[in-house]
Design a protein around this motif. Structure first.
Motif, PDB file in Angstrom:
ATOM      1  N   ALA A 284       0.830  -1.217   0.000  1.00 56.67           N
ATOM      2  CA  ALA A 284       0.000   0.000   0.000  1.00 56.67           C
ATOM      3  C   ALA A 284       0.855   1.253   0.000  1.00 56.67           C
ATOM      4  CB  ALA A 284      -0.930  -0.006   1.203  1.00 56.67           C
TER       5      ALA A 284
ATOM      6  N   ASP B  88      -7.761   4.759  -9.603  1.00 61.70           N
ATOM      7  CA  ASP B  88      -8.280   3.497  -9.078  1.00 61.70           C
ATOM      8  C   ASP B  88      -7.858   2.315  -9.948  1.00 61.70           C
ATOM      9  OD1 ASP B  88      -9.463   4.648  -6.886  1.00 61.70           O
ATOM     10  OD2 ASP B  88     -11.471   4.746  -7.768  1.00 61.70           O
TER      11      ASP B  88
ATOM     12  N   PRO C 151      -5.331  -3.519  -1.351  1.00 65.94           N
ATOM     13  CA  PRO C 151      -6.264  -2.469  -1.797  1.00 65.94           C
ATOM     14  C   PRO C 151      -6.433  -2.465  -3.302  1.00 65.94           C
ATOM     15  CG  PRO C 151      -4.127  -1.524  -1.242  1.00 65.94           C
ATOM     16  CD  PRO C 151      -4.080  -2.964  -0.834  1.00 65.94           C
ATOM     17  N   CYS C 152      -7.660  -2.228  -3.746  1.00 66.62           N
ATOM     18  CA  CYS C 152      -7.962  -2.186  -5.182  1.00 66.62           C
ATOM     19  C   CYS C 152      -8.386  -0.802  -5.644  1.00 66.62           C
ATOM     20  CB  CYS C 152      -9.057  -3.202  -5.509  1.00 66.62           C
ATOM     21  SG  CYS C 152      -8.518  -4.914  -5.328  1.00 66.62           S
ATOM     22  N   SER C 153      -8.272   0.187  -4.772  1.00 63.19           N
ATOM     23  CA  SER C 153      -8.593   1.572  -5.132  1.00 63.19           C
ATOM     24  C   SER C 153      -7.756   2.502  -4.258  1.00 63.19           C
ATOM     25  CB  SER C 153     -10.082   1.861  -4.915  1.00 63.19           C
ATOM     26  OG  SER C 153     -10.381   1.871  -3.528  1.00 63.19           O
TER      27      SER C 153
ATOM     28  N   VAL D 173      -8.840   4.932  -2.346  1.00 65.52           N
ATOM     29  CA  VAL D 173      -9.475   5.064  -1.031  1.00 65.52           C
ATOM     30  C   VAL D 173      -9.104   3.888  -0.131  1.00 65.52           C
ATOM     31  CG1 VAL D 173     -11.690   5.041   0.177  1.00 65.52           C
ATOM     32  CG2 VAL D 173     -11.386   6.507  -1.822  1.00 65.52           C
ATOM     33  N   GLU D 174      -9.126   2.676  -0.689  1.00 58.23           N
ATOM     34  CA  GLU D 174      -8.778   1.497   0.099  1.00 58.23           C
ATOM     35  C   GLU D 174      -7.317   1.526   0.538  1.00 58.23           C
ATOM     36  OE1 GLU D 174      -9.763  -2.044  -2.039  1.00 58.23           O
ATOM     37  OE2 GLU D 174     -11.910  -1.631  -2.058  1.00 58.23           O
ATOM     38  N   ALA D 175      -6.439   1.979  -0.342  1.00 52.99           N
ATOM     39  CA  ALA D 175      -5.018   2.041  -0.002  1.00 52.99           C
ATOM     40  C   ALA D 175      -4.758   3.037   1.127  1.00 52.99           C
ATOM     41  CB  ALA D 175      -4.201   2.406  -1.230  1.00 52.99           C
TER      42      ALA D 175
ATOM     43  N   ALA E 271      -6.918   4.061   3.310  1.00 51.13           N
ATOM     44  CA  ALA E 271      -7.560   3.546   4.528  1.00 51.13           C
ATOM     45  C   ALA E 271      -6.680   2.503   5.198  1.00 51.13           C
ATOM     46  CB  ALA E 271      -8.930   2.961   4.189  1.00 51.13           C
ATOM     47  N   LEU E 272      -6.049   1.636   4.394  1.00 50.62           N
ATOM     48  CA  LEU E 272      -5.169   0.612   4.962  1.00 50.62           C
ATOM     49  C   LEU E 272      -3.992   1.265   5.686  1.00 50.62           C
ATOM     50  CD1 LEU E 272      -4.079  -2.665   3.224  1.00 50.62           C
ATOM     51  CD2 LEU E 272      -2.453  -1.332   4.556  1.00 50.62           C
TER      52      LEU E 272
ATOM     53  N   THR F  55      -5.156   2.662   9.007  1.00 50.34           N
ATOM     54  CA  THR F  55      -5.394   1.661  10.057  1.00 50.34           C
ATOM     55  C   THR F  55      -4.088   1.159  10.673  1.00 50.34           C
ATOM     56  OG1 THR F  55      -5.415  -0.186   8.475  1.00 50.34           O
ATOM     57  CG2 THR F  55      -7.521   0.876   8.948  1.00 50.34           C
TER      58      THR F  55
END
Length: 272
Positions: free
Chosen positions: A138, A162, A181-183, A185-187, A189-190, A193
């Motif tokens: 990520a 994305d 992550p596949c987008s 936003v997901e990256a 967010a990871l 966290t």
């Protein structure tokens, strides 16, 4: 010829003449292909150098990533070699044929599978921990894309951003990362966290300084590499710069960005 001289200096940074190393030849039968966003993003020398160094500085804030470098590599004596090998892996998995890319991935997985140890606080770690690999993946993809957007394509569409993460997910999965992550936003967010697990201590600072002050074996390339290091620090999230203690005076930031943009344009001209 000036273009040839500039290009040869850059090629020499990433390929050791003593080992007869040569640039990876682009092949359409690899993991991604000529129409992929990944080919576009990874094809810009300057933004990849900036993003690559920035990703290393971000990754090492995780104690287990730092421990892997500290315990199992000759980073003090061969930091430039380590950076060069990382760049070669990215180039091979991006532009090499599928067979060569998969062989490179298998070698990395075999190395990761043999490495592990204990953190200073007594916690055990393994280099092939899927969660740890997800952090590395990520931070790398976020940094590469951030470098591309800052120094090559600032108006890149959200759809293409994305698509980049979706394409790179296959590499993350092949290396054993989970979750991947596949987008964008997901990256992001990871990464968010994982922030409670991050740490900056004396070992972090020592390795970071070795990265930022890695010896330059080709004098003509030294100004470029020093500017790249400054741009890499500038690319970091604010919270990561503060953890490293690398905040830059505000008046210097426009100079660093303008200088790096100038270098990026010159290298694109040199490589055609």
């Amino acid at each position: 010829m000036l273009k040839r001289r500039i290009a040869s200096e850059i090629v020499a940074i990433f390929n050791d003449p003593a080992r007869d190393e040569r640039p990876v030849v682009r092949r359409p039968d690899g993991l991604f292909g000529p129409r992929s966003v990944t080919w576009r993003v990874h094809g810009d020398v300057t933004s990849m150098m900036v993003g690559g160094i920035s990703s290393l500085l971000l990754q090492m804030l995780h104690p287990a990533v730092l421990a892997g470098v500290w315990d199992h590599s000759n980073f003090r004596g061969d930091m430039h070699g380590r950076l060069r090998r990382t760049a070669k892996f990215v180039a091979l998995t991006t532009y090499g044929g599928r067979e060569d890319a998969e062989a490179a991935i298998a070698r990395v997985r075999a190395i990761h599978g043999s490495l592990g140890g204990t953190l200073p606080d007594g916690t055990a770690y393994r280099a092939d921990d899927p969660k740890l690999l997800a952090w590395v993946h990520a931070t790398e993809t976020v940094s590469f894309l951030a470098g591309w957007r800052r120094y090559a394509e600032p108006r890149m569409s959200l759809a293409d951003q994305d698509r980049y993460f979706a394409e790179m997910a296959q590499l993350g999965e092949a290396l054993g990362a989970n979750p991947v992550p596949c987008s964008r936003v997901e990256a992001l967010a990871l990464i968010d966290t994982m922030r409670p697990e991050l740490l900056a201590d004396e070992r972090t600072r020592e390795v970071a300084q070795l990265v930022l002050r890695a010896p330059v074996h080709r004098r003509a390339a030294e100004p470029l590499l020093r500017l790249t290091m400054q741009a890499a620090v500038d690319l970091l999230p604010v919270w990561a710069r503060r953890m490293h203690g690398l905040d830059r005076p505000a008046p210097l930031i426009p100079l660093v960005r303008a200088g790096t943009l100038g270098v990026a344009r010159t290298l694109r001209w040199a490589f055609g």
